[in-house]
Scaffold this active site. Structure first.
Site, PDB file in Angstrom:
ATOM      1  CD  GLN A  52      39.032  46.232  36.781  1.00  0.00           C
ATOM      2  OE1 GLN A  52      37.833  46.232  36.568  1.00  0.00           O
ATOM      3  NE2 GLN A  52      39.584  45.410  37.658  1.00  0.00           N
ATOM      4  CB  THR A  89      45.347  40.851  38.737  1.00  0.00           C
ATOM      5  OG1 THR A  89      45.295  41.059  37.315  1.00  0.00           O
ATOM      6  CG2 THR A  89      45.797  42.130  39.434  1.00  0.00           C
ATOM      7  CG  ASP A 100      40.021  39.667  49.003  1.00  0.00           C
ATOM      8  OD1 ASP A 100      40.284  40.351  47.988  1.00  0.00           O
ATOM      9  OD2 ASP A 100      39.517  38.525  48.939  1.00  0.00           O
ATOM     10  CE1 TYR A 142      47.050  38.884  42.948  1.00  0.00           C
ATOM     11  CE2 TYR A 142      45.374  38.141  44.499  1.00  0.00           C
ATOM     12  CZ  TYR A 142      45.954  39.150  43.754  1.00  0.00           C
ATOM     13  OH  TYR A 142      45.448  40.421  43.822  1.00  0.00           O
TER      14      TYR A 142
END
Length: 286
Positions: free
Chosen positions: A11, A62, A102, A125
């Site tokens: 993205q 991701t 985050d 992750y």
């Protein structure tokens, strides 16, 4: 300015390419085969041989849940590769911008996380992304780590495109309402990365860790309501708790990030995710 970008198909990678003509920036991107993050040495070699003025790493593993079963692979892509890139960039005195998340924080309820708050990932992750931050910092070059959250655009696999897809066949959806964060347009992240790279070219004084998320902070359930309302879909959102929607990887309840230092050092405001959402919905529907 000429920038070598990792993450061509992601993205932010797509947004960086779109920003190039608007910012008078020359973007150099390689396909996934040439810039394979599962081969950190190959990524480092691309930096060693580049004629770019700066490097942006917008690539990552991701798949949050999949990382629980593929921790070694996620670590290579999210930690070993960024570390190798940062060392190669430092050796050539090239500014290096690395996008993080985050998920490096424990996600406990409270105020927005500041860049220097103690970390404590809940998932594989998150651990891999934190290890990447440590590796980038250890490289010793002129680098910025930019943490963000809830990224969306018109083409990626993200919450916005998922909600719009489900709205075509569902009139009621149960959405988690006790997780809060700032939805962030990929274009805003790309613009911030380029601004930061330009700043570091003028000197490394502002290297460090920064945050950028969209405003206002919202729950996933309320974000879904905004998506349906703005797109004209009549879908009823039923609030549920995180415990009602178990996933292999733990999700943070608090993904709010304090972006004060980003504005103070670079003049970058938190983007209005509502305005970006309207544009993206219009793009998708047209």
């Amino acid at each position: 300015m000429k920038v070598l970008v990792f993450g061509q198909s992601g993205q932010v990678g797509r947004a960086l390419a779109a920003q190039a003509s608007l910012r008078n920036v020359d973007i150099v991107q390689h396909d996934r085969q040439a810039a394979d993050l599962s081969d950190p040495a190959r990524c480092a070699l691309l930096i060693e041989n580049t004629d770019a003025d700066a490097v942006i790493n917008a690539a990552a593993w991701t798949a949050v849940d999949a990382a629980e079963e593929a921790q070694e692979k996620a670590h290579v892509i999210n930690a070993d590769a960024p570390g190798a890139m940062a060392r190669a960039a430092a050796a050539r005195d090239l500014p290096f911008i690395h996008i993080s998340t985050d998920y490096v924080f424990p996600g406990t309820l409270g105020p927005a996380w500041k860049p220097d708050d103690p970390t404590g990932p809940l998932s594989a992750y998150g651990h891999s992304k934190l290890a990447g931050e440590v590796a980038v910092n250890a490289a010793g070059g002129s680098a910025i780590i930019l943490r963000t959250s809830w990224v969306f655009d018109a083409k990626g696999k993200n919450f916005v495109t998922t909600m719009l897809r489900l709205a075509e066949s569902r009139d009621t959806l149960q959405i988690v309402a006790d997780q809060h964060g700032g939805p962030t347009p990929a274009a805003a992240i790309a613009d911030a990365c380029l601004t930061m790279a330009e700043t570091l070219l003028n000197g490394p004084g502002k290297a460090g860790v920064y945050h950028l998320t969209g405003t206002p902070d919202v729950s996933w359930a309320d974000f879904a309501r905004a998506i349906f309302s703005r797109s004209g879909h009549r879908v009823t959102v039923q609030d549920i708790d995180t415990t009602d929607y178990p996933t292999p990887a733990a999700r943070p309840l608090n993904s709010r990030l304090d972006c004060t230092s980003t504005k103070a050092e670079f003049g970058i405001e938190r983007p209005d995710w509502g305005a970006a959402l309207d544009q993206i919905i219009k793009e998708i529907q047209s």
